[in-house]
Write an enzyme that holds these catalytic residues in place. Sequence first.
Site, mmCIF file in Angstrom:
data_model
loop_
_atom_site.group_PDB
_atom_site.id
_atom_site.type_symbol
_atom_site.label_atom_id
_atom_site.label_comp_id
_atom_site.label_asym_id
_atom_site.label_seq_id
_atom_site.Cartn_x
_atom_site.Cartn_y
_atom_site.Cartn_z
ATOM 1 N N ASP A 179 3.401 -5.056 2.610
ATOM 2 C CA ASP A 179 2.113 -4.494 3.061
ATOM 3 C C ASP A 179 2.221 -2.989 3.334
ATOM 4 O O ASP A 179 1.958 -2.192 2.442
ATOM 5 C CB ASP A 179 1.602 -5.260 4.291
ATOM 6 N N HIS A 230 0.871 -1.183 0.000
ATOM 7 C CA HIS A 230 0.000 0.000 0.000
ATOM 8 C C HIS A 230 0.903 1.226 0.000
ATOM 9 O O HIS A 230 1.671 1.421 0.956
ATOM 10 C CB HIS A 230 -0.886 0.003 1.245
ATOM 11 N N GLU A 250 -7.226 -12.373 5.947
ATOM 12 C CA GLU A 250 -6.222 -11.752 6.825
ATOM 13 C C GLU A 250 -6.759 -11.877 8.252
ATOM 14 O O GLU A 250 -6.205 -12.604 9.074
ATOM 15 C CB GLU A 250 -5.996 -10.280 6.443
HETATM 16 N N1 ADE Z 1 -4.801 -1.217 4.183
HETATM 17 C C1 ADE Z 1 -3.497 -1.028 4.393
HETATM 18 N N2 ADE Z 1 -2.950 -2.129 4.923
HETATM 19 C C2 ADE Z 1 -3.940 -3.048 5.036
HETATM 20 C C3 ADE Z 1 -4.021 -4.379 5.498
HETATM 21 N N3 ADE Z 1 -2.960 -5.035 5.981
HETATM 22 N N4 ADE Z 1 -5.209 -5.000 5.481
HETATM 23 C C4 ADE Z 1 -6.287 -4.371 5.014
HETATM 24 N N5 ADE Z 1 -6.276 -3.123 4.572
HETATM 25 C C5 ADE Z 1 -5.110 -2.460 4.570
HETATM 26 ZN ZN ZN Z 2 -2.588 -5.120 2.594
#
Ligand code: ADE
Ligand code: ZN
EC number: 3.5.4.2
Length: 330
Positions: A270, A11, A192
């Site tokens: 991430d 991200h 997740e």
């Molecule tokens: N946005 C940024 N990081 C994230 C993550 N690990 N899971 C879900 N949304 C996110």
């Molecule tokens: Zn993510």
Amino acid sequence: MHLPKAELHLHIEGTLEPELAFALAERNGVTLPYATTEELRAAYQFDDLQSFLDLYYALMAVLRTEDDFAELADAYLARAAAQGVRHAEIFFDPQAHTARGVPIGTVIEGLGRALERSEETHGVSTQLILCFLRDLSAESALGTLDAAKPYLHRISAVGLDSAEVGHPPAKFREVYEAATALGLRKVAHAGEEGPPEYIREALDILGVERVDHGLRCMEDPELVARLVADRVPLTLCPLSNVTLRTVDTLKDHPLPAMLAAGLHCTVNSDDPAYFGGYAGDNFDAVRDALALGPEQLRTLARNSFEAAFLDHDEERRARYLAEVEAYAFD
Ligand code: ADE
Ligand code: ZN
């Protein structure tokens, strides 16, 4: 670790380091509720995904202009290149910016400016993945895709992120159908914090080609068998999982079991500014904590290029894969 790799779960807003956050805050006249970078870093203690997201969205207040987004992306690409990343497919969260009055064009053109010169500047090829925030409405996602239409030449895929539990993939069926009709590729965060059923929905209802995280598939042997048979890539983020307490410690991470099961795992960062490391740091961390040997590390790197959206440039993919094979571990 400088092993050549593709980063497929990153991200861009999660690469905002405290130093850049303070510099942008000053430039844009934004007051942060922290006095120093040390004080901000000390706030990086998270109980779960939501506690991280609260800070992640709050800190984005410093990102306002095209130059800000270009600088953010350029800083990430420099760090990624230094850790062996050769290709990056980069998520961004347009709704987190449009909600603050920043036009989607400012975001995409700013990021696009850094990305289009990345190969020359950093030796990293790039793609951009537009993510919908799943804790907002399906209508908001449809409006976001519509607003992105003038910029589709810069976007290769759509994704789904933010608070997972209570926001199943099925909520976004329509916008994924619209994205397919526009010729975009599809990924989604699933499994997740959410249950294995969300992974099935992402595959069956959204038609995703990769699953972001996908960790909780391990609770469902039938789903694992399907993911293996269909060779669905999972974009794992080990340091993220520890920081957000999805796993207790890195030594407890299921990556070795997932590889042994034949899952198509990749290792990614991430939100590296928050989770203690970039792509190479994640490789180092799993090597050390899980005693992965050179061949397992090489498999992870190979998997990343095989899972990349490089179908339009198979020569490039082959070149990157050859770099993986040629890499000498020391
Ligand atoms: N946005 C940024 N990081 C994230 C993550 N690990 N899971 C879900 N949304 C996110
Ligand atoms: Zn993510």
